[in-house]
Design an enzyme around this catalytic site. Structure first.
Site, short mmCIF file in Angstrom:
data_model
loop_
_atom_site.label_atom_id
_atom_site.label_comp_id
_atom_site.label_asym_id
_atom_site.label_seq_id
_atom_site.Cartn_x
_atom_site.Cartn_y
_atom_site.Cartn_z
N HIS A 143 22.45 36.23 45.05
CA HIS A 143 20.98 36.70 44.04
C HIS A 143 19.80 36.75 45.11
CE1 HIS A 143 18.65 38.10 40.39
NE2 HIS A 143 19.31 37.39 39.89
N HIS A 152 27.01 45.13 45.12
CA HIS A 152 26.20 45.13 43.38
C HIS A 152 26.70 45.24 42.56
CE1 HIS A 152 22.54 45.37 40.96
NE2 HIS A 152 22.22 44.75 42.15
N ASP A 156 18.08 44.34 49.40
CA ASP A 156 18.26 42.72 49.58
C ASP A 156 18.57 43.28 51.88
OD1 ASP A 156 16.46 41.38 48.31
OD2 ASP A 156 18.41 40.56 48.18
N1 ACO Z 1 30.62 41.52 51.63
C1 ACO Z 1 32.00 41.99 52.23
N2 ACO Z 1 32.88 41.96 50.90
C2 ACO Z 1 32.80 42.08 49.60
C3 ACO Z 1 30.66 42.16 49.11
C4 ACO Z 1 30.08 42.20 50.30
N3 ACO Z 1 29.15 42.19 50.44
N4 ACO Z 1 30.23 42.35 47.80
C5 ACO Z 1 31.70 41.77 47.70
N5 ACO Z 1 33.04 42.19 48.76
C6 ACO Z 1 34.24 42.52 48.37
C7 ACO Z 1 34.75 40.80 47.21
O1 ACO Z 1 35.73 40.47 47.97
C8 ACO Z 1 36.28 41.32 46.79
O2 ACO Z 1 36.99 41.99 47.07
P1 ACO Z 1 39.04 42.41 46.54
O3 ACO Z 1 38.71 42.77 45.69
O4 ACO Z 1 39.80 42.57 47.90
O5 ACO Z 1 38.46 40.23 46.24
C9 ACO Z 1 34.88 43.21 46.10
O6 ACO Z 1 34.40 43.09 46.72
C10 ACO Z 1 34.89 42.72 44.33
O7 ACO Z 1 33.90 41.47 44.73
P2 ACO Z 1 32.97 40.97 43.67
O8 ACO Z 1 32.84 39.27 44.10
O9 ACO Z 1 34.40 40.56 43.06
O10 ACO Z 1 31.89 41.88 43.17
P3 ACO Z 1 30.54 41.22 42.60
O11 ACO Z 1 30.39 42.23 41.85
O12 ACO Z 1 30.68 39.48 41.59
O13 ACO Z 1 29.75 40.95 43.53
C11 ACO Z 1 28.19 40.90 44.70
C12 ACO Z 1 28.11 41.56 43.63
C13 ACO Z 1 27.89 39.02 44.55
C14 ACO Z 1 26.21 41.14 44.56
C15 ACO Z 1 28.99 41.10 46.03
O14 ACO Z 1 29.23 42.04 46.07
C16 ACO Z 1 28.43 40.01 46.94
O15 ACO Z 1 28.47 38.07 47.09
N6 ACO Z 1 27.13 40.36 47.85
C17 ACO Z 1 26.67 39.94 49.07
C18 ACO Z 1 25.17 39.14 48.72
C19 ACO Z 1 24.10 39.83 47.85
O16 ACO Z 1 24.23 41.29 48.89
N7 ACO Z 1 23.78 39.55 47.20
C20 ACO Z 1 22.41 40.52 46.38
C21 ACO Z 1 22.94 41.33 45.26
S1 ACO Z 1 20.99 42.27 44.99
C22 ACO Z 1 20.45 41.02 44.07
O17 ACO Z 1 20.62 40.01 43.55
C23 ACO Z 1 19.27 41.10 44.30
#
Ligand code: ACO
Length: 439
Positions: free
Chosen positions: A281, A320, A376
Site C-alpha cells: 500500500h 493496482h 508510487d
Molecule cells: N509485479 C509483478 N507481478 C505482479 C505485480 C507486480 N507489481 N502485481 C501483480 N502481479 C501479478 C501477480 O503475481 C499475479 O500473477 P498470477 O496471476 O500469475 O499469479 C497477478 O499479477 C495478479 O496479482 P494480485 O496480487 O492477485 O493482484 P492484486 O490486485 O491483489 O494486487 C497490488 C494489487 C497489491 C497493488 C499488486 O499489483 C502489487 O503487489 N503491486 C506492487 C506493490 C505496489 O506498487 N503497491 C502500491 C499500490 S498503489 C497504492 O496503494 C497507493
C-alpha cells in the site's frame, strides 16, 4: 430481480438487484435446511464486496478515471490547492474565496504543537522508523485530546477533523527531525501547505547532519534566510492533492473499520497510518526506490524483469487492485518530476525507472495481467530529489491521505447504514475435542 434456483434443494429465490448490486444479507435466506446459517459470499481481500455508499471519490479502474466529488484529478492537480481539496472532500463543494480563507484560518488555528509532543518524540531512539513514530504520535493525540471520545455532533467532529489535517504534518516533521537528531521547527500557518512542510522539514539548525549541498538545493543559506523553493513547495502541494483520497483503499477501510466500533478519530487514523505503512500500500513508494537502487544500472534491468516474471519478487510501483490501466495520478507525478528535477538536478535513478516502464509496457507478462505504473512509481524519485530518505516516503503519503481518512470518518459517522465492521469466517479448525487430563 435476480432469480436463483438452488439446485441442492430445488427451491427458487427472487433477490432484489438495486444499483447493480444484491444485498449480501439476502443470500442468507438461501438455506438447505433450518439449521443451515444461509448462503455466504467468500471474498478474501473484499475484492467483490461494496461495504458502504460514498459520495466522496469516484474511480473507474478500467478507464483510468479518478474524480474527487466529480472533479477530474487532472483538473484538481492543475488548478487547486491542498487546502481547497481538503475542504472539497470534507464538505462536498469547492470553497469560494471567503470560505477558503476561513477554512485556512481554522486549520492555522489548529497548527499548535501539543505541549507533550517534543518529549514524546524525544523518547524514540533516533534510529526509529518515522512511519512508526507517526503512527504512535497519531495515537498519542487520542490521549492528548480525550474529548474526541465523545463526539456526538458534526460540529464537535469537525474540531478533530481540522486538528488532524493541521497536525499530521507537524507530527511527520517532528518524526523526520527526530531521525536526524535536529531541533523541531514549529509550523508557519501563513505559508502554503507545501512551503510550510519544507520549512518544518528542512529549516536548518546547527546540526552537523544538515549539509551545505542540501541547503543550496532547498533554497536557503542560513537560518534567517531559509526560504522554501516555490517549485518544490508546489510539487509537494500537487503530490499531496493526488494522494488526498482514493475511496475504499486498505488504509481508508481500516479507518472506517476502527471508527465503526465507536473508537475516537485519532485511534482510527493511527490505525490507518499502520495500514498505509505496508509495502503493498503506502510503503510501495519506498519499495520502488529500494528496487531501483538494487537494480543499480540499466543493463541489470532485463535480468531483474526475468526474475519478477519467474515469481521472484514484484515490480514495485506497478499494478493496482482497481486500476487496470495507467493510474491517472502516475502521469501527473511523472510530469511533476520533470519540474522538480529542473531545480534539484536529474535523479540518476529516473533513467532506470523510465526503462523499466518501457519494458513493462511492452512485455507480455505485464500486459496480460494489466500491470501499469501506479502513483508510487515516480513519487519516490521526487521525494528523494528533495532530500528525503526512503523511510519518509510513506510518511509523506500519510500526510496527503489524512483529509481523505477524515472525510470518510465524517461520512461514516453520518451514514444511516453504518454498522460495526465484523466480517465472518469459514472455520476450518478442529471440531470439538476434550482438554487432555495431563496438561
Ligand atoms: N509485479 C509483478 N507481478 C505482479 C505485480 C507486480 N507489481 N502485481 C501483480 N502481479 C501479478 C501477480 O503475481 C499475479 O500473477 P498470477 O496471476 O500469475 O499469479 C497477478 O499479477 C495478479 O496479482 P494480485 O496480487 O492477485 O493482484 P492484486 O490486485 O491483489 O494486487 C497490488 C494489487 C497489491 C497493488 C499488486 O499489483 C502489487 O503487489 N503491486 C506492487 C506493490 C505496489 O506498487 N503497491 C502500491 C499500490 S498503489 C497504492 O496503494 C497507493
Amino acid at each position: 430481480m435476480l432469480s436463483i434456483t438452488d439446485t441442492r434443494t430445488g427451491k427458487q429465490y427472487e433477490i432484489k438487484v438495486e444499483e447493480g448490486v444484491i444485498r449480501a444479507a439476502d443470500l442468507r435466506a438461501i438455506k438447505t435446511d433450518q439449521a443451515d446459517q444461509g448462503l455466504l459470499a467468500f471474498d478474501p481481500g473484499l475484492t467483490s464486496t461494496a461495504v458502504c455508499h460514498s459520495t466522496i471519490t469516484f474511480i473507474d479502474g478500467e478507464a483510468g478515471i479518478l474524480r474527487y466529488r466529480g472533479y477530474p484529478i487532472e483538473q484538481i492537480a492543475e488548478k487547486s490547492t491542498y487546502e481547497a481539496v481538503a475542504y472539497l472532500l470534507l464538505f462536498g463543494e469547492l470553497p469560494d474565496v471567503a470560505q477558503l480563507a476561513t477554512w485556512k484560518a481554522s486549520l492555522g488555528a489548529e497548527m499548535t504543537v501539543p505541549e507533550q509532543l517534543p518529549r514524546f518524540m524525544d523518547a524514540f531512539p533516533q534510529t526509529a522508523n518515522p512511519m512508526s513514530m507517526l503512527m504512535s504520535a497519531a495515537a498519542a493525540l487520542s490521549a492528548i485530546y480525550p474529548d474526541a471520545r465523545t463526539v456526538a455532533t458534526q460540529e464537535e467532529r469537525l474540531v478533530h477533523a481540522r486538528r488532524l489535517i493541521a497536525q499530521m504534518p507537524i507530527l511527520a516533521a517532528y518524526a523526520f527531525r527526530r531521525t536526524r537528531g535536529q531541533s523541531y521547527v514549529n509550523p508557519d500557518p501563513s505559508a502554503t501547505f507545501g512551503a510550510n512542510m519544507l520549512r518544518m522539514f528542512f529549516k536548518p539548525d546547527n546540526s552537523p547532519n544538515f549539509g551545505a549541498s542540501m541547503l543550496r538545493r532547498l533554497g536557503g543559506k542560513n537560518d534567517e534566510e531559509y526560504v522554501p523553493n516555490p517549485v518544490l513547495a508546489h510539487a509537494l502541494d500537487i503530490l499531496f492533492m493526488l494522494h488526498e483520497d482514493h475511496e475504499q483503499n486498505c488504509s481508508t477501510s481500516t479507518v472506517r473499520g476502527v471508527a465503526s466500533s465507536g473508537a475516537d478519530p485519532y485511534a482510527a487514523i493511527a490505525a490507518g497510518v499502520g495500514a498505509l505503512s505496508g509495502p503493498l500500500h503506502g510503503g510501495a513508494n519506498e519499495a520502488v526506490l529500494r528496487m531501483l537502487r538494487e537494480i543499480g544500472t540499466i543493463d541489470h534491468i532485463p535480468a531483474f524483469i526475468e526474475r519478477v516474471k519467474a515469481g521472484d519478487g514484484r515490480l514495485m510501483g506497478f499494478g493496482h487492485r482497481v486500476y487496470k490501466t495507467y493510474d491517472p495520478r502516475a502521469k501527473i507525478v511523472k510530469h511533476t518530476a520533470d519540474a522538480v528535477f529542473k531545480v534539484t538536478g536529474m535523479n540518476p535513478l529516473l533513467d532506470i525507472a523510465v526503462e523499466l516502464e518501457r519494458i513493462a509496457l511492452t512485455d507480455e507478462y505485464f500486459l496480460k495481467r494489466r500491470l501499469y505504473p501506479n502513483v508510487d512509481f515516480y513519487s519516490g524519485l521526487i521525494y528523494e530529489a528533495m532530500g528525503l530518505p526512503v523511510e519518509m516516503f510513506p510518511v509523506m503519503f500519510a500526510i496527503g491521505r489524512t483529509p481523505g481518512w477524515v472525510a470518510h470518518w465524517l461520512e461514516f459517522e453520518q451514514d444511516k447504514e453504518k454498522k460495526l465492521m465484523r466480517p465472518l469466517q469459514l472455520y476450518t479448525g478442529y471440531d470439538r475435542r476434550d482438554y487432555p487430563e495431563s496438561r
